[in-house]
Design a protein around this motif. Structure first.
Motif, mmCIF file in Angstrom:
data_model
loop_
_atom_site.group_PDB
_atom_site.id
_atom_site.type_symbol
_atom_site.label_atom_id
_atom_site.label_comp_id
_atom_site.label_asym_id
_atom_site.label_seq_id
_atom_site.Cartn_x
_atom_site.Cartn_y
_atom_site.Cartn_z
ATOM 1 N N THR A 118 -2.506 14.303 1.789
ATOM 2 C CA THR A 118 -2.269 13.074 0.774
ATOM 3 C C THR A 118 -1.567 13.585 -0.102
ATOM 4 O O THR A 118 -2.070 14.725 -0.953
ATOM 5 C CB THR A 118 -3.666 12.652 0.486
ATOM 6 O OG1 THR A 118 -4.736 12.092 1.755
ATOM 7 C CG2 THR A 118 -3.574 11.137 -0.288
ATOM 8 N N SER A 125 -2.962 7.921 -7.889
ATOM 9 C CA SER A 125 -2.629 7.071 -7.015
ATOM 10 C C SER A 125 -1.752 7.596 -5.935
ATOM 11 O O SER A 125 -0.785 8.401 -6.030
ATOM 12 C CB SER A 125 -1.460 5.873 -8.040
ATOM 13 O OG SER A 125 -1.931 5.349 -8.882
ATOM 14 N N THR A 127 0.938 8.234 -2.968
ATOM 15 C CA THR A 127 2.046 7.964 -2.780
ATOM 16 C C THR A 127 2.575 8.406 -1.389
ATOM 17 O O THR A 127 3.721 7.983 -0.905
ATOM 18 C CB THR A 127 3.147 8.634 -3.597
ATOM 19 O OG1 THR A 127 2.870 10.177 -3.773
ATOM 20 C CG2 THR A 127 2.634 8.012 -5.090
ATOM 21 N N ARG A 142 -0.986 1.632 7.953
ATOM 22 C CA ARG A 142 -0.628 2.150 6.925
ATOM 23 C C ARG A 142 -0.609 1.363 5.605
ATOM 24 O O ARG A 142 -0.995 1.863 4.502
ATOM 25 C CB ARG A 142 0.956 2.636 7.048
ATOM 26 C CG ARG A 142 0.861 3.694 8.521
ATOM 27 C CD ARG A 142 2.455 4.385 8.306
ATOM 28 N NE ARG A 142 2.644 5.175 7.566
ATOM 29 C CZ ARG A 142 2.461 6.300 7.632
ATOM 30 N NH1 ARG A 142 1.882 6.890 8.619
ATOM 31 N NH2 ARG A 142 2.746 7.107 6.415
ATOM 32 N N GLU A 143 -0.455 0.064 5.853
ATOM 33 C CA GLU A 143 -0.353 -0.853 4.811
ATOM 34 C C GLU A 143 -1.672 -0.988 4.042
ATOM 35 O O GLU A 143 -1.850 -1.065 2.871
ATOM 36 C CB GLU A 143 0.044 -2.261 5.352
ATOM 37 C CG GLU A 143 1.459 -2.207 5.867
ATOM 38 C CD GLU A 143 1.661 -1.884 6.896
ATOM 39 O OE1 GLU A 143 0.560 -1.540 7.681
ATOM 40 O OE2 GLU A 143 2.820 -1.558 7.519
ATOM 41 N N LYS A 144 -2.636 -0.506 4.572
ATOM 42 C CA LYS A 144 -4.085 -0.759 3.975
ATOM 43 C C LYS A 144 -4.141 0.547 2.938
ATOM 44 O O LYS A 144 -5.147 0.327 2.118
ATOM 45 C CB LYS A 144 -5.075 -0.626 5.091
ATOM 46 C CG LYS A 144 -5.329 -1.612 5.992
ATOM 47 C CD LYS A 144 -6.408 -1.618 6.955
ATOM 48 C CE LYS A 144 -6.425 -3.035 7.875
ATOM 49 N NZ LYS A 144 -7.772 -2.756 8.826
ATOM 50 N N SER A 146 -1.981 1.117 0.766
ATOM 51 C CA SER A 146 -0.975 1.230 -0.177
ATOM 52 C C SER A 146 -1.876 0.374 -1.344
ATOM 53 O O SER A 146 -2.776 -0.094 -1.413
ATOM 54 C CB SER A 146 -0.127 -0.365 0.121
ATOM 55 O OG SER A 146 0.762 -0.651 -0.967
ATOM 56 N N GLY A 147 -1.712 1.089 -2.551
ATOM 57 C CA GLY A 147 -2.178 0.782 -3.750
ATOM 58 C C GLY A 147 -3.361 1.721 -4.110
ATOM 59 O O GLY A 147 -4.154 1.363 -5.042
#
Length: 222
Positions: A118, A125, A127, A142-144, A146-147
């Motif tokens: 990671t 945060s 990246t 993967r979208e989960k 994000s942020g």
């Protein structure tokens, strides 16, 4: 594998689109140069044509040396400008291609590592991450991620301790084999181990944290 192939296709499409843009800009420069020549000839025909010359004579047939010089300079300026811009675009394209190639290679390297990797900003945060990170923490998309923050991967009771240890990587460059309680997407806890290092910019300032973690439940139970 699909992500890597998709990124390669995007790179190839980007190269083709950039090449088309360069050719179009050179072509437009030539066209504008020709238009400048023609417009100057029209002005000469309408305003300064005292000898009753034809448009062909004014355009290319019978030009004074000074007039020919002026037109060549104006038209040539358009062409030279187009070439300069095209060279600039080509250099920028080279830099962009190098960055894309580096990203593809980095992605391939990350995906080849069996442990969860990671990458996060200094505030935690996230990246970047590999598939093993998703598998370790039970994420299906993967979208989960994000942020999210790296603290979201750590059980609340261990967050302060782990972050204090990871801050040591800023001065020590790395920390190794830090045990903590990990969290999955659905809130399940598991025994985990973390090693972390810091990435610095050219000035030596820390810009990214890189963490490598794995599930050590079986080792703890042995």
């Amino acid at each position: 594998m699909w992500d890597n192939n998709r990124e390669r296709l995007i790179c190839k499409f980007g190269k083709l689109r950039q090449r088309i843009a360069e050719i179009q800009f050179i072509a437009l420069s030539v066209v504008f140069g020709i238009l400048a020549w023609v417009l100057d000839a029209i002005v000469d025909l309408l305003v300064f044509n005292e000898g009753g010359k034809s448009f062909f004579d004014v355009l290319i047939g019978d030009l004074a040396a000074f007039e020919l010089y002026v037109r060549l300079v104006v038209s040539g300026s358009f062409f030279v400008f187009g070439m300069i811009v095209s060279i600039f675009l080509a250099k920028r394209k080279g830099v962009e291609e190098a960055l894309r190639d580096s990203e593809v290679k980095l992605r391939a390297i990350l995906e080849s590592i069996p442990d969860a990797v990671t990458i996060a900003n200094m505030d935690g945060s996230i990246t970047g991450f590999n598939q093993a990170t998703m598998n370790l923490h039970g994420f299906s998309a993967r979208e989960k991620l994000s942020g999210m923050n790296i603290l979201d991967f750590i059980a609340p009771q261990d967050r302060e301790r782990v972050m204090a240890i990871m801050q040591k990587s800023v001065t020590q460059d790395c920390v190794r084999d830090v045990e903590f309680t990990g969290l999955t997407e659905d809130g399940r806890e598991f025994a985990a181990e973390l090693s972390a290092s810091v990435i610095r910019d050219q000035s030596g300032n820390p810009v990214f944290l890189v963490g490598v973690s794995k599930n050590i439940t079986q080792r703890k139970q042995a």
